[in-house]
Motif scaffolding. Structure first.
Motif, PDB file in Angstrom:
ATOM      1  N   ALA A  52      -5.465  -9.189 102.921  1.00  0.00           N
ATOM      2  CA  ALA A  52      -5.940  -9.236 104.089  1.00  0.00           C
ATOM      3  C   ALA A  52      -4.669  -9.627 105.218  1.00  0.00           C
ATOM      4  CB  ALA A  52      -6.801 -10.655 104.169  1.00  0.00           C
ATOM      5  N   GLU A  54      -1.411  -7.983 107.197  1.00  0.00           N
ATOM      6  CA  GLU A  54      -0.767  -6.690 107.692  1.00  0.00           C
ATOM      7  C   GLU A  54       0.345  -6.139 106.722  1.00  0.00           C
ATOM      8  OE1 GLU A  54       0.610  -6.976 111.627  1.00  0.00           O
ATOM      9  OE2 GLU A  54      -1.078  -8.357 112.165  1.00  0.00           O
ATOM     10  N   ALA A  77      -4.299 -15.889 108.524  1.00  0.00           N
ATOM     11  CA  ALA A  77      -4.695 -15.079 109.779  1.00  0.00           C
ATOM     12  C   ALA A  77      -4.851 -13.720 109.212  1.00  0.00           C
ATOM     13  CB  ALA A  77      -3.761 -15.244 110.826  1.00  0.00           C
ATOM     14  N   PRO A  78      -6.160 -13.257 108.748  1.00  0.00           N
ATOM     15  CA  PRO A  78      -6.330 -11.934 108.265  1.00  0.00           C
ATOM     16  C   PRO A  78      -6.162 -10.914 109.439  1.00  0.00           C
ATOM     17  CG  PRO A  78      -8.462 -12.942 108.155  1.00  0.00           C
ATOM     18  CD  PRO A  78      -7.463 -13.989 108.748  1.00  0.00           C
ATOM     19  N   ASP A  79      -5.693  -9.666 108.996  1.00  0.00           N
ATOM     20  CA  ASP A  79      -5.761  -8.558 109.487  1.00  0.00           C
ATOM     21  C   ASP A  79      -7.391  -8.124 109.645  1.00  0.00           C
ATOM     22  OD1 ASP A  79      -4.973  -6.339 111.184  1.00  0.00           O
ATOM     23  OD2 ASP A  79      -3.898  -5.432 109.502  1.00  0.00           O
ATOM     24  N   ARG A  80      -8.064  -8.746 110.726  1.00  0.00           N
ATOM     25  CA  ARG A  80      -9.531  -8.674 110.489  1.00  0.00           C
ATOM     26  C   ARG A  80     -10.069  -7.119 110.327  1.00  0.00           C
ATOM     27  NH1 ARG A  80      -8.582 -11.953 114.990  1.00  0.00           N
ATOM     28  NH2 ARG A  80      -8.769 -10.338 116.472  1.00  0.00           N
ATOM     29  N   GLU A  81      -9.726  -6.500 111.043  1.00  0.00           N
ATOM     30  CA  GLU A  81     -10.650  -4.920 110.869  1.00  0.00           C
ATOM     31  C   GLU A  81     -10.645  -4.240 109.614  1.00  0.00           C
ATOM     32  OE1 GLU A  81     -11.441  -0.809 113.314  1.00  0.00           O
ATOM     33  OE2 GLU A  81     -10.772  -2.467 114.349  1.00  0.00           O
ATOM     34  N   THR A  83      -9.284  -5.642 107.062  1.00  0.00           N
ATOM     35  CA  THR A  83      -9.725  -6.551 105.695  1.00  0.00           C
ATOM     36  C   THR A  83     -11.220  -6.294 105.655  1.00  0.00           C
ATOM     37  OG1 THR A  83      -7.947  -8.004 106.218  1.00  0.00           O
ATOM     38  CG2 THR A  83      -9.922  -8.675 104.910  1.00  0.00           C
ATOM     39  N   ILE A  84     -12.225  -6.513 106.719  1.00  0.00           N
ATOM     40  CA  ILE A  84     -13.545  -6.425 106.689  1.00  0.00           C
ATOM     41  C   ILE A  84     -14.071  -5.173 106.249  1.00  0.00           C
ATOM     42  CG2 ILE A  84     -15.667  -6.307 108.136  1.00  0.00           C
ATOM     43  CD1 ILE A  84     -14.242  -8.506 109.896  1.00  0.00           C
TER      44      ILE A  84
END
Length: 101
Positions: A52, A54, A77-81, A83-84
């Motif tokens: 998750a 960067e 603080a995951p790299d959202r997009e 990771t999802i």
């Protein structure tokens, strides 16, 4: 403990679909997740982990030895997009493998 046969099948499918550079085996560790209750009831279980962080931050942490915030940290603080997207792709690949005729 992950179910050996389930792990083998899902790992092979993830490696085939995502590539060996993105699907990696990690050593076992003690985790206190409640999915073990399913295992106790006889349901085969498998815990997947999805990166998750960067890539540049991950590489810097690996190089410096500085630990990254863990999943339950307020600093996580995951790299959202990405990771999802990776999590969804991994789940779909696993389900397609397990639901194949």
């Amino acid at each position: 403990m992950n179910d050996a046969e389930l792990t083998r099948r899902v790992s092979a499918a993830l490696t085939r679909e995502l590539g060996a550079e993105r699907a990696k085996e990690t050593p076992p560790e003690m985790a206190s997740e409640d999915f073990s209750e399913f295992q106790r009831a006889g349901v085969p279980v498998l815990m997947l982990r999805v990166g998750a962080v960067e890539p540049a931050k991950f590489a810097a942490a690996q190089k410096s030895g500085t630990p990254l915030p863990s999943l339950h940290s307020s600093l996580f603080a995951p790299d959202r997009e990405p990771t999802i997207k990776t999590a969804i792709a991994s789940e779909v690949i696993a389900l397609r493998e397990l639901m194949a005729k």
